[in-house]
Design a protein around this motif. Sequence first.
Motif, PDB file in Angstrom:
ATOM      1  N   VAL A   1      34.923  38.090  23.779  1.00 17.43           N
ATOM      2  CA  VAL A   1      34.203  36.858  24.063  1.00 17.43           C
ATOM      3  C   VAL A   1      32.729  37.141  23.837  1.00 17.43           C
ATOM      4  O   VAL A   1      32.158  38.027  24.475  1.00 17.43           O
ATOM      5  N   LYS A   2      32.112  36.405  22.903  1.00 15.73           N
ATOM      6  CA  LYS A   2      30.721  36.655  22.539  1.00 15.73           C
ATOM      7  C   LYS A   2      29.779  35.663  23.195  1.00 15.73           C
ATOM      8  O   LYS A   2      30.179  34.562  23.547  1.00 15.73           O
ATOM      9  N   ASN A   3      28.526  36.082  23.314  1.00 16.11           N
ATOM     10  CA  ASN A   3      27.441  35.200  23.744  1.00 16.11           C
ATOM     11  C   ASN A   3      27.711  34.547  25.099  1.00 16.11           C
ATOM     12  O   ASN A   3      27.713  33.322  25.221  1.00 16.11           O
ATOM     13  N   ILE A   4      27.924  35.371  26.130  1.00 17.93           N
ATOM     14  CA  ILE A   4      28.175  34.839  27.469  1.00 17.93           C
ATOM     15  C   ILE A   4      26.890  34.294  28.085  1.00 17.93           C
ATOM     16  O   ILE A   4      25.793  34.616  27.638  1.00 17.93           O
ATOM     17  N   ARG A   5      27.056  33.439  29.100  1.00 15.25           N
ATOM     18  CA  ARG A   5      25.928  32.906  29.859  1.00 15.25           C
ATOM     19  C   ARG A   5      26.167  33.197  31.335  1.00 15.25           C
ATOM     20  O   ARG A   5      27.264  32.972  31.840  1.00 15.25           O
ATOM     21  N   LEU A   6      25.134  33.653  32.016  1.00 17.20           N
ATOM     22  CA  LEU A   6      25.251  33.921  33.444  1.00 17.20           C
ATOM     23  C   LEU A   6      25.200  32.611  34.219  1.00 17.20           C
ATOM     24  O   LEU A   6      24.565  31.655  33.797  1.00 17.20           O
ATOM     25  N   THR A   7      25.876  32.577  35.354  1.00 15.58           N
ATOM     26  CA  THR A   7      25.870  31.401  36.224  1.00 15.58           C
ATOM     27  C   THR A   7      25.091  31.753  37.485  1.00 15.58           C
ATOM     28  O   THR A   7      24.550  32.845  37.602  1.00 15.58           O
ATOM     29  N   GLY A   8      25.062  30.848  38.438  1.00 11.90           N
ATOM     30  CA  GLY A   8      24.391  31.132  39.705  1.00 11.90           C
ATOM     31  C   GLY A   8      25.163  32.126  40.557  1.00 11.90           C
ATOM     32  O   GLY A   8      24.659  32.664  41.523  1.00 11.90           O
ATOM     33  N   SER A   9      26.413  32.385  40.201  1.00 12.22           N
ATOM     34  CA  SER A   9      27.265  33.289  40.970  1.00 12.22           C
ATOM     35  C   SER A   9      27.319  34.655  40.301  1.00 12.22           C
ATOM     36  O   SER A   9      27.437  34.752  39.084  1.00 12.22           O
ATOM     37  N   GLU A  10      27.270  35.709  41.096  1.00 14.20           N
ATOM     38  CA  GLU A  10      27.342  37.051  40.513  1.00 14.20           C
ATOM     39  C   GLU A  10      28.772  37.444  40.159  1.00 14.20           C
ATOM     40  O   GLU A  10      29.002  38.488  39.576  1.00 14.20           O
TER      41      GLU A  10
ATOM     42  N   GLU B   1      30.869  35.298  38.382  1.00 10.88           N
ATOM     43  CA  GLU B   1      31.356  34.458  37.288  1.00 10.88           C
ATOM     44  C   GLU B   1      30.364  34.403  36.131  1.00 10.88           C
ATOM     45  O   GLU B   1      29.160  34.500  36.337  1.00 10.88           O
ATOM     46  N   ILE B   2      30.919  34.228  34.922  1.00 13.97           N
ATOM     47  CA  ILE B   2      30.108  33.990  33.726  1.00 13.97           C
ATOM     48  C   ILE B   2      30.683  32.772  33.011  1.00 13.97           C
ATOM     49  O   ILE B   2      31.848  32.432  33.197  1.00 13.97           O
ATOM     50  N   GLU B   3      29.872  32.117  32.192  1.00 17.19           N
ATOM     51  CA  GLU B   3      30.339  31.004  31.358  1.00 17.19           C
ATOM     52  C   GLU B   3      30.439  31.493  29.925  1.00 17.19           C
ATOM     53  O   GLU B   3      29.654  32.336  29.494  1.00 17.19           O
ATOM     54  N   CYS B   4      31.393  30.933  29.184  1.00 16.58           N
ATOM     55  CA  CYS B   4      31.541  31.317  27.778  1.00 16.58           C
ATOM     56  C   CYS B   4      32.374  30.281  27.036  1.00 16.58           C
ATOM     57  O   CYS B   4      32.940  29.384  27.634  1.00 16.58           O
ATOM     58  N   ASN B   5      32.428  30.451  25.731  1.00 19.59           N
ATOM     59  CA  ASN B   5      33.329  29.670  24.892  1.00 19.59           C
ATOM     60  C   ASN B   5      34.284  30.676  24.252  1.00 19.59           C
ATOM     61  O   ASN B   5      33.847  31.642  23.651  1.00 19.59           O
ATOM     62  N   ALA B   6      35.583  30.445  24.416  1.00 19.73           N
ATOM     63  CA  ALA B   6      36.562  31.374  23.856  1.00 19.73           C
ATOM     64  C   ALA B   6      37.618  30.601  23.106  1.00 19.73           C
ATOM     65  O   ALA B   6      38.063  29.582  23.580  1.00 19.73           O
ATOM     66  N   GLU B   7      38.048  31.119  21.985  1.00 15.66           N
ATOM     67  CA  GLU B   7      39.131  30.563  21.142  1.00 15.66           C
ATOM     68  C   GLU B   7      39.387  29.095  21.412  1.00 15.66           C
ATOM     69  O   GLU B   7      39.785  28.835  22.134  1.00 15.66           O
ATOM     70  N   LYS B   8      39.218  28.079  21.068  1.00 11.80           N
ATOM     71  CA  LYS B   8      39.656  26.725  21.382  1.00 11.80           C
ATOM     72  C   LYS B   8      39.277  26.219  22.764  1.00 11.80           C
ATOM     73  O   LYS B   8      39.605  25.108  23.099  1.00 11.80           O
ATOM     74  N   VAL B   9      38.666  27.020  23.628  1.00 12.15           N
ATOM     75  CA  VAL B   9      38.318  26.563  24.980  1.00 12.15           C
ATOM     76  C   VAL B   9      36.808  26.655  25.156  1.00 12.15           C
ATOM     77  O   VAL B   9      36.245  27.733  25.094  1.00 12.15           O
ATOM     78  N   LYS B  10      36.178  25.504  25.358  1.00 10.37           N
ATOM     79  CA  LYS B  10      34.720  25.463  25.505  1.00 10.37           C
ATOM     80  C   LYS B  10      34.349  25.322  26.977  1.00 10.37           C
ATOM     81  O   LYS B  10      35.064  24.685  27.743  1.00 10.37           O
TER      82      LYS B  10
END
Length: 71
Positions: free
Chosen positions: A39-48, A50-59
């Motif tokens: 999973v490339k180009n992750i984004r951090l969230t307010g929670s330590e 969890e991370i946000e990302c876009n993976a295969e067909k799931v945004k």
Amino acid sequence: MSDVKDSNGNVLKDGDSVTLIRDLKVKGTSVTLKRGTLVKNIRLTGSEDEIECNAEKVKGLVLRTEFLKKA
């Protein structure tokens, strides 16, 4: 905010790439993300935990850091 860490204790930052360490079913879809998926180009969230990302067909996916390792 404290550091966001993967399952091995490596610090994660915005834009990092991570690899899944186990198969994960995506709630609300029939998609299963397989172990070893990159999973490339992750984004951090307010929670330590969890991370946000876009993976295969799931945004806009939110993944728990306990199932990830830094790539």
